[in-house]
Design an enzyme around this catalytic site. Sequence first.
Site, mmCIF file in Angstrom:
data_model
loop_
_atom_site.group_PDB
_atom_site.id
_atom_site.type_symbol
_atom_site.label_atom_id
_atom_site.label_comp_id
_atom_site.label_asym_id
_atom_site.label_seq_id
_atom_site.Cartn_x
_atom_site.Cartn_y
_atom_site.Cartn_z
ATOM 1 N N GLY A 13 3.335 13.677 2.739
ATOM 2 C CA GLY A 13 2.178 12.820 2.430
ATOM 3 C C GLY A 13 1.261 12.673 3.636
ATOM 4 N N ARG A 16 -3.681 12.858 4.369
ATOM 5 C CA ARG A 16 -4.747 11.849 4.375
ATOM 6 C C ARG A 16 -4.142 10.457 4.581
ATOM 7 N NH1 ARG A 16 -5.000 12.872 -1.710
ATOM 8 N NH2 ARG A 16 -4.159 10.955 -2.585
ATOM 9 N N ASP A 61 6.264 19.316 -3.215
ATOM 10 C CA ASP A 61 6.336 18.238 -4.206
ATOM 11 C C ASP A 61 7.679 17.555 -3.985
ATOM 12 O OD1 ASP A 61 6.571 16.532 -6.316
ATOM 13 O OD2 ASP A 61 6.098 18.007 -7.861
ATOM 14 N N VAL A 62 7.650 16.312 -3.509
ATOM 15 C CA VAL A 62 8.911 15.644 -3.147
ATOM 16 C C VAL A 62 9.785 15.305 -4.353
ATOM 17 C CG1 VAL A 62 8.011 14.726 -0.959
ATOM 18 C CG2 VAL A 62 7.902 13.302 -3.031
ATOM 19 N N SER A 140 6.794 -1.074 1.494
ATOM 20 C CA SER A 140 5.544 -1.804 1.260
ATOM 21 C C SER A 140 5.902 -3.284 1.186
ATOM 22 C CB SER A 140 4.944 -1.376 -0.077
ATOM 23 O OG SER A 140 3.993 -2.333 -0.525
ATOM 24 N N TYR A 153 6.588 0.479 -8.683
ATOM 25 C CA TYR A 153 6.290 0.696 -7.257
ATOM 26 C C TYR A 153 7.135 -0.242 -6.403
ATOM 27 C CZ TYR A 153 3.340 1.048 -3.022
ATOM 28 O OH TYR A 153 2.869 1.236 -1.740
ATOM 29 N N ALA A 156 10.830 0.652 -6.538
ATOM 30 C CA ALA A 156 11.098 1.877 -5.764
ATOM 31 C C ALA A 156 11.115 1.559 -4.271
ATOM 32 C CB ALA A 156 10.035 2.926 -6.065
HETATM 33 P P1 NAD Z 1 -2.727 8.175 0.224
HETATM 34 O O1 NAD Z 1 -2.918 8.325 -1.241
HETATM 35 O O2 NAD Z 1 -3.939 8.176 1.107
HETATM 36 O O3 NAD Z 1 -1.704 9.315 0.754
HETATM 37 C C1 NAD Z 1 -0.503 9.592 0.071
HETATM 38 C C2 NAD Z 1 -0.222 11.071 0.191
HETATM 39 O O4 NAD Z 1 0.998 11.356 -0.526
HETATM 40 C C3 NAD Z 1 -1.324 11.937 -0.452
HETATM 41 O O5 NAD Z 1 -1.793 12.899 0.472
HETATM 42 C C4 NAD Z 1 -0.626 12.575 -1.659
HETATM 43 O O6 NAD Z 1 -1.104 13.890 -1.969
HETATM 44 C C5 NAD Z 1 0.832 12.599 -1.200
HETATM 45 N N1 NAD Z 1 1.752 12.690 -2.339
HETATM 46 C C6 NAD Z 1 1.758 11.959 -3.491
HETATM 47 N N2 NAD Z 1 2.718 12.395 -4.311
HETATM 48 C C7 NAD Z 1 3.363 13.413 -3.677
HETATM 49 C C8 NAD Z 1 4.433 14.288 -4.012
HETATM 50 N N3 NAD Z 1 5.043 14.199 -5.217
HETATM 51 N N4 NAD Z 1 4.836 15.220 -3.123
HETATM 52 C C9 NAD Z 1 4.202 15.339 -1.915
HETATM 53 N N5 NAD Z 1 3.165 14.563 -1.539
HETATM 54 C C10 NAD Z 1 2.751 13.620 -2.423
HETATM 55 O O7 NAD Z 1 -1.874 6.850 0.411
HETATM 56 P P2 NAD Z 1 -1.646 5.890 1.673
HETATM 57 O O8 NAD Z 1 -2.312 4.627 1.339
HETATM 58 O O9 NAD Z 1 -1.916 6.569 2.961
HETATM 59 O O10 NAD Z 1 -0.072 5.637 1.509
HETATM 60 C C11 NAD Z 1 0.910 6.276 2.301
HETATM 61 C C12 NAD Z 1 2.240 5.563 2.093
HETATM 62 O O11 NAD Z 1 2.107 4.195 2.470
HETATM 63 C C13 NAD Z 1 2.710 5.562 0.632
HETATM 64 O O12 NAD Z 1 4.110 5.733 0.587
HETATM 65 C C14 NAD Z 1 2.329 4.173 0.149
HETATM 66 O O13 NAD Z 1 3.140 3.740 -0.913
HETATM 67 C C15 NAD Z 1 2.543 3.355 1.419
HETATM 68 N N6 NAD Z 1 1.796 2.099 1.442
HETATM 69 C C16 NAD Z 1 0.426 2.086 1.453
HETATM 70 C C17 NAD Z 1 -0.244 0.874 1.487
HETATM 71 C C18 NAD Z 1 -1.741 0.778 1.535
HETATM 72 O O14 NAD Z 1 -2.269 -0.341 1.518
HETATM 73 N N7 NAD Z 1 -2.473 1.865 1.595
HETATM 74 C C19 NAD Z 1 0.484 -0.330 1.497
HETATM 75 C C20 NAD Z 1 1.874 -0.272 1.489
HETATM 76 C C21 NAD Z 1 2.516 0.945 1.465
#
Ligand code: NAD
Length: 252
Positions: A13, A16, A61-62, A140, A153, A156
């Site tokens: 992931g 981005r 793909d995880v 999270s 969510y 998980a």
């Molecule tokens: P984001 O959507 O910007 O990035 C997530 C990345 O995961 C993407 O590049 C996507 O392509 C990749 N991804 C999704 N499904 C996938 C799969 N099956 N296999 C491989 N890659 C996959 O999201 P983010 O906001 O940067 O979030 C990153 C992590 O932080 C996530 O685990 C999210 O749950 C966690 N998180 C985010 C926030 C927030 O406020 N943004 C808050 C708490 C937790």
Amino acid sequence: MTDRDRPVALITGGVRGIGLATVFNLIGRGFRVVVADLDAPDETDLARLARRSDLTNLIVDVTDSASVDAMVARAVDTHGRLDGLVNCAGYNRHQPVAELEDATWQRLIDVHLGGALRCCRSAHAALKRGGQGAVVNFSSIAAHIGRPRRAPYSAAKAGLEALTRTLAVEWAGDGIRVNAVAPGIIWTRMVEDNIKRGTANRDSLIAGIPLARFGTAEEVASAVGFLMSREAGYITGQTLVVDGGATVNGNW
Ligand code: NAD
């Protein structure tokens, strides 16, 4: 230190959002980094990444064990070692439980909890060989507080914290530390999309945060970088919350 001695970290992931900020943090700490994601980086980020040394980009793909095993094998073949794993891949969908479809539940659990399990399982032998491995899982604050319409969510992420504690104990003898970060509301595409869709409201989100702003991807990346580093050498099985005080807020 020769190049072959530099530690190697694999991050899912990572093209981005918080993952991409973590890639830059880890490079800054001297790691060679393997970035794996369902998507390729967009062109601007790809150009930024290509300017950095020792960066490998893979599609994964995880939710698919064969894809995860191939990712870990490529990382080890390319660099000859693996010292760190960051399980950041994820996404979110907001739905009330009364309307929740099985497929939505299963996919969210499978990406966040199943995905981290597959990556940890696959990376274990290589991390153990290195003798000083570190894993950081992405939880999270939704794992700690009741946020409506986020049941799969939140479940998980709570499961992922339990997995983190189990692995911390199971793998301590292998020299592998396992921790998690729990971000609050961080300004990324995931949050931006929810605000655009109307499933989250910017003002009411900020009203619940004592520091009165969203976090940045770089602020979470710093916490991940710390947990991956030797500075955190005596920390394992913990979740570091990075939320501007949202989960300790009693001001209501
Ligand atoms: P984001 O959507 O910007 O990035 C997530 C990345 O995961 C993407 O590049 C996507 O392509 C990749 N991804 C999704 N499904 C996938 C799969 N099956 N296999 C491989 N890659 C996959 O999201 P983010 O906001 O940067 O979030 C990153 C992590 O932080 C996530 O685990 C999210 O749950 C966690 N998180 C985010 C926030 C927030 O406020 N943004 C808050 C708490 C937790």
